[in-house]
Motif scaffolding. Sequence first.
Motif, short mmCIF file in Angstrom:
data_model
loop_
_atom_site.label_atom_id
_atom_site.label_comp_id
_atom_site.label_asym_id
_atom_site.label_seq_id
_atom_site.Cartn_x
_atom_site.Cartn_y
_atom_site.Cartn_z
N ASP A 1 64.04 152.39 -22.31
CA ASP A 1 64.31 150.98 -22.00
C ASP A 1 63.52 150.08 -22.93
OD1 ASP A 1 64.76 148.49 -20.93
OD2 ASP A 1 64.08 148.99 -18.91
N PHE A 2 64.20 149.45 -23.88
CA PHE A 2 63.55 148.59 -24.86
C PHE A 2 62.83 147.41 -24.21
CE2 PHE A 2 63.58 144.87 -27.69
CZ PHE A 2 62.89 145.38 -28.78
N SER A 3 63.33 146.94 -23.07
CA SER A 3 62.73 145.76 -22.43
C SER A 3 61.28 145.99 -22.05
CB SER A 3 63.54 145.34 -21.20
OG SER A 3 63.44 146.31 -20.17
N VAL A 4 60.87 147.26 -21.86
CA VAL A 4 59.47 147.59 -21.55
C VAL A 4 58.58 147.30 -22.77
CG1 VAL A 4 57.88 149.46 -20.92
CG2 VAL A 4 60.15 149.33 -19.86
N PHE A 5 59.14 147.47 -23.95
CA PHE A 5 58.43 147.28 -25.21
C PHE A 5 58.49 145.83 -25.68
CE2 PHE A 5 58.56 148.47 -30.02
CZ PHE A 5 57.18 148.41 -30.13
N GLU A 6 59.50 145.11 -25.24
CA GLU A 6 59.82 143.78 -25.78
C GLU A 6 58.66 142.77 -25.74
OE1 GLU A 6 62.61 139.99 -24.64
OE2 GLU A 6 63.43 141.96 -24.22
N PRO A 7 57.94 142.59 -24.61
CA PRO A 7 56.87 141.59 -24.58
C PRO A 7 55.76 141.86 -25.61
CG PRO A 7 57.45 142.25 -22.36
CD PRO A 7 58.14 143.21 -23.27
N ALA A 8 55.32 143.12 -25.67
CA ALA A 8 54.25 143.47 -26.62
C ALA A 8 54.73 143.32 -28.05
CB ALA A 8 53.77 144.91 -26.38
N LEU A 9 55.97 143.71 -28.32
CA LEU A 9 56.50 143.60 -29.68
C LEU A 9 56.70 142.14 -30.07
CD1 LEU A 9 57.48 145.03 -32.21
CD2 LEU A 9 59.76 145.18 -31.18
N THR A 10 57.10 141.31 -29.12
CA THR A 10 57.28 139.87 -29.39
C THR A 10 55.96 139.25 -29.85
OG1 THR A 10 59.07 139.71 -27.78
CG2 THR A 10 57.96 137.66 -28.39
N GLU A 11 54.88 139.61 -29.17
CA GLU A 11 53.56 139.10 -29.56
C GLU A 11 53.18 139.60 -30.95
OE1 GLU A 11 48.84 139.16 -28.23
OE2 GLU A 11 50.35 140.03 -26.89
N LEU A 12 53.47 140.87 -31.21
CA LEU A 12 53.11 141.47 -32.49
C LEU A 12 53.89 140.84 -33.64
CD1 LEU A 12 51.26 143.54 -33.71
CD2 LEU A 12 52.93 145.33 -33.18
N VAL A 13 55.18 140.61 -33.43
CA VAL A 13 56.00 139.98 -34.48
C VAL A 13 55.47 138.57 -34.79
CG1 VAL A 13 58.28 139.03 -35.01
CG2 VAL A 13 58.08 141.33 -34.07
N ALA A 14 55.07 137.83 -33.75
CA ALA A 14 54.52 136.50 -33.96
C ALA A 14 53.25 136.57 -34.82
CB ALA A 14 54.21 135.83 -32.62
N LEU B 1 63.63 139.54 -38.61
CA LEU B 1 62.59 139.24 -37.62
C LEU B 1 61.52 138.34 -38.21
CD1 LEU B 1 61.84 142.61 -35.75
CD2 LEU B 1 62.84 140.54 -34.76
N ILE B 2 61.07 138.67 -39.41
CA ILE B 2 59.97 137.93 -40.02
C ILE B 2 60.41 136.54 -40.47
CG2 ILE B 2 58.27 137.94 -41.89
CD1 ILE B 2 57.75 139.96 -39.58
N GLU B 3 61.65 136.41 -40.93
CA GLU B 3 62.11 135.08 -41.34
C GLU B 3 62.56 134.24 -40.14
OE1 GLU B 3 65.30 135.97 -44.02
OE2 GLU B 3 66.83 136.07 -42.44
N GLY B 4 62.72 134.90 -38.96
CA GLY B 4 63.05 134.17 -37.75
C GLY B 4 64.52 134.06 -37.42
N SER B 5 65.38 134.73 -38.20
CA SER B 5 66.82 134.65 -37.93
C SER B 5 67.29 135.66 -36.90
CB SER B 5 67.60 134.83 -39.24
OG SER B 5 67.37 136.11 -39.80
N LEU B 6 66.39 136.54 -36.47
CA LEU B 6 66.68 137.50 -35.40
C LEU B 6 65.51 137.49 -34.43
CD1 LEU B 6 68.62 139.89 -34.45
CD2 LEU B 6 67.00 141.41 -35.62
N GLN B 7 65.79 137.47 -33.13
CA GLN B 7 64.75 137.49 -32.11
C GLN B 7 64.53 138.92 -31.60
OE1 GLN B 7 63.02 134.58 -31.59
NE2 GLN B 7 64.39 133.96 -33.25
N VAL B 8 63.33 139.19 -31.14
CA VAL B 8 62.98 140.53 -30.68
C VAL B 8 63.94 141.02 -29.59
CG1 VAL B 8 61.22 141.91 -29.49
CG2 VAL B 8 60.55 140.35 -31.35
N LYS B 9 64.31 140.14 -28.68
CA LYS B 9 65.18 140.54 -27.57
C LYS B 9 66.55 141.01 -28.04
CE LYS B 9 66.80 135.78 -26.68
NZ LYS B 9 68.18 135.98 -27.15
N ASP B 10 66.93 140.60 -29.26
CA ASP B 10 68.25 140.95 -29.79
C ASP B 10 68.24 142.22 -30.63
OD1 ASP B 10 69.43 138.65 -28.66
OD2 ASP B 10 68.67 137.43 -30.32
N ILE B 11 67.07 142.87 -30.74
CA ILE B 11 66.97 144.08 -31.57
C ILE B 11 67.97 145.17 -31.14
CG2 ILE B 11 65.49 146.06 -32.12
CD1 ILE B 11 63.17 144.12 -32.46
#
Length: 498
Positions: free
Chosen positions: A123-136, A367-377
């Motif tokens: 389940d990617f959603s378990v990883f999503e919050p931590a990855l969102t912070e990391l991408v930021a 992801l890095i340029e901001g044209s894709l959001q983590v939740k959409d991976i």
Amino acid sequence: MTSMADYNIYKEKMQKIADVRYATAVLQWDQETYLPAQGATHRSRQVATLSELAHTMFTDAELGNLLNQLKTADLQPDERRNVDLSQEDYEKQTKFTPAFVRKMSEAVSAAFHAWVEARKQNDFSVFEPALTELVALKRQEAELLGYKEHPYDALLNEFEKGMTVQQLDAIFNGVKEPLRQLLQQVQQQPEPADDFLHQHFPKQQQWEWGMYLAKQLGFDFEAGRQDISEHPFTINFGSRDVRITTRIDEKDFTNMTWSTIHEVGHALYEQGLPEEMYGLPLGEYASLGIHESQSRLWENCVGRSKTFWKYYLPVLKQYFPEQLQEVELDAFVRAINKIKPSFIRTEADELTYHFHVIVRYELEKRLIEGSLQVKDIPSYWNEQYQQLLGVTVPGDKQGCLQDVHWGHGSFGYFPTYSLGSFYAAQLWKQALKELDGLEDEISNTGNCQRLLEWLRQKVHLHGRRYTSGELCELVTDEKLNSQIFLNYLQEKINSLQP
């Protein structure tokens, strides 16, 4: 104070910093091999503290002043190169505050453990919050490092010095269509039988085979060890202590065998770096593209060749007589080189592998340029796999959760896998040109020592002296040329046709 005295102080400081960094690496190795589940929180703190300490030591003004003094000192060529590279690293690292380094380390530890749990739950959603912070944080890192054209360039430069989005786009665009054509050629041929590779291969026998293989290829067990982990990796604490890991699937013989050969390729490079340069730039690898060239050369150019298995298949049959006794050499080689689109990168064949890399490269760039959001991976990933490889991803574990790299914070790493394959083909071609009778020697005796020594002299001993491009040109007399890889692949595909 004399130049030599200054240089010795610099060397002592750098080696103490290396002591802390390698101590951190030991904890990270343990985190992925033996750490009890409940130790994760404290381990994250320990790694963060040591990472912050190493950064503070390296960015200390006293070291900066010393490097400035050494700029004009009368030094030997190796000493001069060490100082110049350390100056580059110092200027880069002083862009980060200790607080940022600690925050990044904590975010990486949290992301790794979230990734492990997400894989368990598929389940990617378990990883999503931590990855969102990391991408930021990674976007912030790119801004701190600075770049000319694209923020992803700053992260690429950490793994492949001088590489840019512009260059990579040209490289991948140049191979994408030829690879598609090769895949179409393969798909017009009968699919080789490989069912004998998916019988029951007991874990212990696979482990013993892997240990034998690592030793045969030249891995020094007096200067390293192998263990089991969720995702195979290589880590070192100096050239005299290099650890590799593998994973074993009792229903898939190929998984452990080629992950072992791949990681041994990485480890041979680390064990070949100059021991006397401990803690200094010339004691470190050139780039991850060159690192991957070593693992891919051993894994594919050597480890999937008929030359290699002419000697080693009879040995393998001694480990698995019931499973493989009736399998002939040509059938075995065709099976281990079977080209078929799939959804797991680490198990992909030499051709479709690069489509896996392209998906990850394009995703990270967005992801890095901001044209894709983590939740959409997950949706982006699944769409690209359908489009490029024609496969339907069955779940997140087999899809966007399959790699550990994002859990490590390694954005900008994936492109080096393809670059490594291209460098590997070019190095392999040069080795065959310079080492008369190499293939006959391997097929008749199983001895790869001459190839290893060639790599030690041509690649390993230089450390970080050259960039990837400079090293490639020094060894092969031309810049990176992906056409050499395409030719190598075409020749192999032709030779495997029944």
